[in-house]
Design a protein around this motif. Structure first.
Motif, short mmCIF file in Angstrom:
data_model
loop_
_atom_site.label_atom_id
_atom_site.label_comp_id
_atom_site.label_asym_id
_atom_site.label_seq_id
_atom_site.Cartn_x
_atom_site.Cartn_y
_atom_site.Cartn_z
N GLN A 337 -12.80 38.73 -1.30
CA GLN A 337 -12.11 37.45 -0.75
C GLN A 337 -11.24 37.79 0.05
O GLN A 337 -10.82 36.96 0.97
CB GLN A 337 -11.54 36.72 -2.11
CG GLN A 337 -12.55 36.15 -3.14
CD GLN A 337 -13.84 35.59 -2.54
OE1 GLN A 337 -13.69 34.83 -1.51
NE2 GLN A 337 -15.16 35.76 -3.14
N GLU A 498 -3.09 22.61 -3.03
CA GLU A 498 -4.07 21.73 -3.33
C GLU A 498 -4.24 20.74 -2.32
O GLU A 498 -5.38 20.18 -1.97
CB GLU A 498 -4.61 21.49 -4.86
CG GLU A 498 -4.58 22.69 -5.56
CD GLU A 498 -5.04 22.20 -6.91
OE1 GLU A 498 -5.05 20.94 -7.09
OE2 GLU A 498 -5.29 23.11 -7.89
N ASP A 566 -11.02 26.97 3.03
CA ASP A 566 -11.78 27.34 1.90
C ASP A 566 -11.60 28.68 1.46
O ASP A 566 -12.04 29.13 0.16
CB ASP A 566 -13.43 27.01 2.63
CG ASP A 566 -13.37 25.62 2.71
OD1 ASP A 566 -12.64 24.97 1.82
OD2 ASP A 566 -14.38 25.13 3.49
N GLU A 569 -9.12 29.18 -1.04
CA GLU A 569 -9.35 28.50 -2.24
C GLU A 569 -10.16 29.58 -3.27
O GLU A 569 -10.15 29.86 -4.43
CB GLU A 569 -10.17 27.39 -2.07
CG GLU A 569 -9.16 26.14 -1.60
CD GLU A 569 -10.13 24.73 -1.57
OE1 GLU A 569 -11.28 24.71 -1.79
OE2 GLU A 569 -9.34 23.69 -1.42
N ASP A 570 -11.17 30.31 -2.40
CA ASP A 570 -11.96 31.30 -3.13
C ASP A 570 -11.27 32.12 -3.63
O ASP A 570 -11.32 32.99 -4.76
CB ASP A 570 -13.07 31.77 -2.20
CG ASP A 570 -14.12 30.66 -1.79
OD1 ASP A 570 -14.18 29.79 -2.62
OD2 ASP A 570 -14.86 30.78 -0.80
N LYS A 572 -7.81 32.49 -4.15
CA LYS A 572 -7.21 31.79 -5.22
C LYS A 572 -7.84 31.71 -6.85
O LYS A 572 -7.35 32.00 -7.81
CB LYS A 572 -6.54 30.26 -5.18
CG LYS A 572 -5.81 29.66 -6.16
CD LYS A 572 -5.34 28.31 -5.64
CE LYS A 572 -4.60 27.70 -6.84
NZ LYS A 572 -4.24 26.43 -6.51
N TYR A 573 -9.27 31.28 -6.51
CA TYR A 573 -9.84 31.39 -7.92
C TYR A 573 -10.24 32.72 -8.23
O TYR A 573 -10.36 32.81 -9.70
CB TYR A 573 -11.49 30.71 -7.51
CG TYR A 573 -12.44 30.67 -8.78
CD1 TYR A 573 -12.20 29.71 -9.59
CD2 TYR A 573 -13.40 31.32 -8.91
CE1 TYR A 573 -13.13 29.57 -10.95
CE2 TYR A 573 -14.13 31.69 -9.76
CZ TYR A 573 -14.18 30.61 -10.72
OH TYR A 573 -15.13 30.61 -11.77
N ALA A 574 -10.71 33.83 -7.48
CA ALA A 574 -10.89 35.18 -7.94
C ALA A 574 -9.62 35.55 -8.54
O ALA A 574 -9.55 36.46 -9.40
CB ALA A 574 -11.32 36.06 -6.75
N THR A 575 -8.41 35.24 -8.06
CA THR A 575 -7.15 35.62 -8.67
C THR A 575 -7.08 35.24 -9.75
O THR A 575 -6.53 35.97 -10.62
CB THR A 575 -6.09 35.45 -7.41
OG1 THR A 575 -6.34 36.04 -6.08
CG2 THR A 575 -4.63 36.02 -8.05
N GLU A 576 -7.13 33.89 -10.06
CA GLU A 576 -6.96 33.27 -11.29
C GLU A 576 -8.01 33.83 -12.35
O GLU A 576 -7.54 33.89 -13.60
CB GLU A 576 -6.89 31.94 -11.05
CG GLU A 576 -5.82 31.22 -10.36
CD GLU A 576 -5.95 29.85 -10.20
OE1 GLU A 576 -7.13 29.31 -10.37
OE2 GLU A 576 -5.09 28.97 -9.82
N HIS A 577 -9.13 34.19 -12.29
CA HIS A 577 -10.32 34.53 -13.09
C HIS A 577 -10.24 35.94 -12.80
O HIS A 577 -11.44 36.52 -12.85
CB HIS A 577 -11.52 33.79 -12.91
CG HIS A 577 -11.22 32.19 -13.07
ND1 HIS A 577 -10.75 31.47 -12.02
CD2 HIS A 577 -11.71 31.65 -14.12
CE1 HIS A 577 -10.98 30.45 -12.60
NE2 HIS A 577 -11.28 30.09 -13.78
#
Length: 1095
Positions: A337, A498, A566, A569-570, A572-577
């Motif tokens: 990412q 967001e 975009d 956002e990807d 951010k999602y990979a960092t949170e999960h």
């Protein structure tokens, strides 16, 4: 009717301020009309003028002493500030690591651990090569490369000893064993090292190649086991201990003393790059809106551009090094990412370049019109010139007429600081509709007829008045997003608002509405100037097209901005999960390709047969010059059916392919290195020369040969000069330190630390790594080696004093050996398959121009007709990136060519630098055209009609452009003068613009549908008269062509944008080709009709 009573059209009055429009607050999505500005304060620094004060400035003794005290404090503060900086800390940790590594020689317990043999100084050598002033990821890579290099050297050394024992001792074929060892382990072994160094083209791989060369050369030519046909593992074990000690010292210094993370560096560089992009976007848009080209040459813009360029290199470096950190920690997904975000930022930078190119196009057009002939002015005004009151006339939204000022160019349209709509009582956010007030812009009742422009500059000013507020608002919204980078430390949450995505969509929506109305109003106004000559009309059309092109380029940037969000956002999602996977350790999953062909991914467009991706050019590959297109003879059709004919028919293609393989530049370089190393090392196996080789330390000459031998002659010259000067300086420092310390271990260690501090300062702070390494290597091989001799090591070095080392002889022998190795390397590079950087540069530049010409010949717009149902571009996937990498390699070759010395004169470095600058602008224009076609979508019926109507002119224009590229490539390749008959691209381009003008004149649907019935009747008469006019009444190129009947097809204003963008980009390409042509003329001259070539 007299002139005094004749009604006059009203014109746009003067204006000097640009009103504000509705803009979207990025963080909240609120629509507001609060005051803002695109201008930024100067980033010239704090203006601190602290400097050393001269003692002569003081009049009294007290003032002189105070100046002396002040200077001392200033120096101490500067030194302390530097020591606390990353470069100062890196220099400190490197010098500490070198001090610890030198203890392998000076400290008795460490020396005992390494064994009684000579060579303990290699610990410091490895630490010098793989110094700890690097990120943790780079340290992981360095350790891996050093392990591979030492293991490779050990394998080659043991195989050479086994060969010597087998053929020299058991089979008693001593000479044959020597020949075999020279060919296999020196020739092929070191040749493979040279090939790997050139192929991978990685600085760490290059130093790893030097480490491997040291091991191979020492074991085979110096240690003695090979000569005595004895298989001994003592040296192998010692080298493994040396590797272990050097690796531990370098790694501990890297991780314990001011550790640096590539992941943190990547995030930090991303923040800096994002802020720089925001600044450049604001300044480019502000310059376009104000009509001030000086905005692009200001120090603030240059600083922002330089900051981004520097940061881009750091981002790529940190991204490569962070891969090892992420993979080591098991977080491969975050690395992917991060790379996606980095790619998005590079696309944003390319779009910034397209935006700047569009703005420059506008300014160039205005300059050309203002400096043109009087025919470009309105009829009836023969005295109107670029400095007349009619040119550069400003206007505002008031209906009063003011006296116009005289400008040499476009009048400045400034932002209005005093317009504050927040003073209004109604502050409820409402959708902005700047276009709703367009009818109030003009004093006349009809917007299209209320303003009659008298010069192209007024067309541009009208466009700014119509779309400027909305454009300014969109730019401000995107710039604010870029200047609020969400990147935190690795492992922490990405603080992405967001609301940014929604705010951008809203801002683009407002901009699109205003843009459509502004362009429609702009062309309506142009239609009111039908009484003007067709040349004036064409100027108006071209300036209006440039305005539309800039507005479209801004939309392209907004599209890339959307993709950037975009990617965030990807991330951010990979960092949170976040989840540790270590999937790279699952080797069995990567072995499927051995027996199972991988099926193409349906979502991977590069694997579709429709669009064939271009093979990525490896970083190490040099431009290959003209491709060798050789047609293989069809041996199947060869006459003769005898046994010999069958053998020839079968073997000839195989031999032909093998010879072509050997003719590759990288293979030739490996063979050249192997041949040179074999010829040099054979003196270590000839009994008559063996003692000479040992006495003058031939192994260090052979190592110098391996270091100096480079792909091009210029690179070899530069490396050889740095190697020689560094060796001489290191030898002098060794003699000086030994004299001071008198052989004392503590004194030598401390003085060696001082030498290393200075060398690492040159390496880390000044960026001259090779020169600093050569200083330390010369110092190591003399100082540490001499101290080892004084400790009575097991080595046959009594010729240099034994336990009483002869320091000056040791230093002199090293300098002589290095000088011989350098000379031998330069001789080999010149005699065996020489590869001058000059020749490779001109061949590569010629091939690049040929490739660009062929790409443009495809027709940037023709492919839209052929693939109307798909989003496609005239450039294949990866082609733009491949050409950009090719141009980067050409810059490297240009630098190397500057170090080559030939009798015919120095290399024209500056001239080719200007040619490469134009080449880069050509690549930017190619990319801009690719964005236009790729993002355009499906063609409307009107666009199809336009493209079909102009197909002949576009095909001729593409062929003419390709022809000019080929002529320039041939002149560069042959170094031959140009002729004065090079065809002009602009003539065909003007013909295309003329045909578009005629088409618009015949099919102006938008204006016709918005007129009153009486006006429609008048317009019908005008259009009928125009359609019945004879072809020869038109004076504009292309305007004499017959216009096709469109039937029910209705043309809108946006249907013309695609062709106008193509014409503008073609103009940029033609302009840069003219620049290159002038530079080539300056290099090789120009032939005229009086030249006598036959003698």
């Amino acid at each position: 009717m007299s002139a005094s009573t004749a009604p006059r059209r009203s014109r746009m009055p003067a204006r000097s301020k640009l009103r504000n429009g509705t803009w979207i607050v990025p963080g909240t999505g609120e629509r507001t009309r609060r005051q803002f500005t695109l201008r930024h304060p100067s980033y010239d620094g704090s203006g601190d003028d602290n400097h050393i004060r001269s003692l002569a400035e003081g009049e009294t003794l007290g003032e002189k002493l105070w100046n002396l005290y002040y200077n001392a404090l200033l120096i101490v503060h500067s030194v302390w500030t530097w020591l606390c900086s990353p470069k100062g800390q890196g220099t400190m940790k490197c010098s500490v690591a070198y001090l610890l590594a030198s203890l392998g020689t000076f400290w008795h317990p460490a020396a005992q651990f390494l064994g009684p043999m000579d060579g303990k100084h290699i610990v410091a050598t490895i630490v010098t090569y793989f110094h700890p002033a690097r990120t943790a990821g780079s340290q992981i890579e360095a350790v891996a490369i050093s392990v591979i290099a030492v293991l490779y050297a050990m394998v080659i050394g043991m195989l050479s000893m086994a060969t010597s024992v087998l053929f020299g001792d058991i089979m008693e074929l001593e000479r044959f064993s020597y020949a075999l060892i020279l060919i296999l382990y020196i020739g092929l072994g070191l040749g493979f090292v040279g090939w790997v160094k050139q192929k991978l083209n990685n600085p760490l791989v290059s130093v790893g190649a030097s480490i491997a060369s040291i091991g191979i050369i020492t074991i085979i030519t110096k240690e003695g086991s090979v000569h005595n046909a004895v298989f001994s593992t003592d040296k192998v074990v010692q080298y493994l201990k040396i590797l272990f000690m050097a690796t531990i010292i370098s790694t501990l210094a890297n991780l314990l003393l001011w550790p640096v993370s590539a992941r943190h560096g990547l995030r930090s560089s991303m923040r800096t790059a994002s802020i720089s992009l925001g600044r450049m976007l604001s300044m480019i848009s502000s310059g376009f809106l104000s009509g001030a080209e000086e905005e692009f040459t200001s120090k603030s813009f240059a600083d922002a551009s330089t900051t981004y360029t520097t940061t881009l290199g750091l981002m790529n470096k940190h991204a490569r090094e962070s891969k090892y950190e992420y993979y080591f920690l098991g977080r491969e997904q975050i690395y992917r990412q991060d790379k996606a975000v980095l790619k998005s930022m590079e696309n944003l930078a390319q779009s910034i370049g397209g935006l700047r190119s569009a703005a420059n196009t506008q300014f160039e057009l205005l300059k050309e019109v203002s400096n043109g002939t009087p025919s470009v002015n309105m009829p009836g005004s023969p005295s109107v010139g670029p400095f007349s009151p009619y040119f550069g006339r400003s206007f505002s939204f008031s209906s009063s007429v003011k006296t116009a000022k005289q400008f040499g160019g476009l009048s400045s349209i400034d932002e209005a600081p005093d317009e504050r709509s927040d003073r209004e009582e109604d502050t409820t956010p409402t959708p902005a509709r700047e276009g709703d007030s367009l009818s109030a812009i003009f004093s006349a009742p009809t917007p299209g007829l209320g303003f009659a422009p008298k010069s192209p500059s007024e067309i541009f000013e009208l466009f700014i008045a119509l779309l400027g507020p909305s454009m300014k608002s969109l730019v401000y919204t995107m710039a604010e997003m870029l200047q609020q980078p969400p990147f935190g430390a690795p492992g922490t949450a990405v603080e992405l608002n967001e609301q940014f995505k929604h705010s951008l969509d809203e801002a683009v929506s407002l901009y699109n509405e205003s843009r459509a109305r502004a362009l429609e109003e702009l062309y309506r106004t142009i239609e009111t100037t039908r009484s003007a000559s067709e040349s004036i009309q064409a100027d108006f059309e071209e300036v209006a097209a440039a305005c539309g092109h800039f507005s479209f380029s801004l939309l392209s940037f907004a599209d890339e901005m959307n993709k950037y969000l975009d990617a965030l956002e990807d991330l951010k999602y990979a960092t949170e999960h976040n989840k540790r996977t270590w999937r790279w350790l699952r080797v069995w999953e990567k072995m499927n390709f051995l027996w199972k062909r991988r099926r193409p991914d349906e979502d991977d467009i590069e694997r579709h047969a429709l669009i064939e991706p271009v093979k990525r050019m490896r970083q190490s590959q040099l431009p290959q010059g003209l491709p060798k297109i050789m047609k293989r003879v069809r041996w199947d059709n060869a006459p003769g059916d005898g046994p010999w004919d069958v053998v020839v028919r079968y073997l000839s293609p195989i031999i032909w392919d093998f010879l072509n393989f050997l003719a590759r530049d990288d293979i030739r370089f490996g063979l050249k290195v192997g041949i040179g190393a074999t010829l040099y090392a054979m003196f270590a196996f000839i009994p008559q020369t063996l003692e000479i080789y040992r006495h003058w330390r031939g192994e260090w000459g052979l190592l110098s040969f391996m270091i100096v031998c480079s792909m091009t002659v210029g690179a070899s010259n530069a490396t050889g000069l740095a190697r020689f000067t560094g060796t001489v300086l290191g030898a002098c420092l060794m003699v000086l330190n030994w004299t001071i310390a008198d052989g004392n271990a503590v004194g030598l260690a401390l003085l060696g630390w001082l030498v290393s501090f200075g060398a690492f300062y040159i390496m880390v702070d000044r960026g001259n790594g090779p020169f600093a390494r050569f200083i330390l290597l010369s110092y190591n091989v003399s100082s540490l080696y001499a101290y080892s001799l004084s400790q009575n090591v097991e080595d046959d070095d009594d010729d240099e004093g034994g336990i009483h080392p002869k320091i000056r002889e040791i230093a002199f022998h090293r300098v002589v050996a290095v000088a011989i190795g350098i000379i031998w390397g330069l001789v080999i590079c010149r005699l065996i398959w020489p590869l001058p950087a000059r020749r490779k540069f001109k061949e590569g530049l010629a091939v690049l121009y040929l490739q660009m010409g062929l790409i443009w010949k495809r027709g940037p717009l023709a492919i839209l007709l052929r693939n109307d149902t798909t989003f496609t571009s005239y450039m294949k996937i990866g082609e733009q990136a491949a050409m950009q990498r090719y141009a980067t390699q050409l810059q490297t070759l240009r630098t190397a060519a500057n170090n080559e010395y030939e009798l015919r004169g120095p290399f024209p470095f500056a001239s080719y630098g200007r040619i490469m600058a134009s080449t880069q602008r050509l690549l930017d224009a190619f990319h801009a055209m690719s964005l236009v076609t790729q993002k355009h979508g499906r063609l409307s019926e009107g666009e199809k009609a336009l493209l079909n109507h102009t197909a002949e002119e576009r095909a001729l224009l593409c062929a003419r452009t390709c022809h000019v590229f080929e002529v320039l490539a041939s002149s560069i390749m042959l170094e031959y003068p140009l002729t004065d008959a090079i065809p002009s691209v602009m003539v065909i381009r003007d013909k295309l613009l003329g045909k578009i003008f005629r088409f618009r004149k015949e099919h102006s649907v938008s204006l016709y549908n918005n007129k009153t019935p009486d006006e429609n009747a008048s317009t019908d008469e005008e259009m009928s008269a125009a359609s019945n006019a004879k072809p020869n009444t038109a004076t504009m190129l292309g305007a004499t062509s017959q216009t096709p009947r469109l039937g029910d097809i209705r043309l809108e204003e946006h249907d013309y944008a695609l062709l106008y963008a193509y014409a503008l980009v073609t103009g940029q390409v033609a302009k840069e080709l003219k620049v290159v042509e002038k530079e080539i003329e300056g290099l090789f001259g120009r032939l005229d009709e009086d030249a006598m070539l036959l003698s």
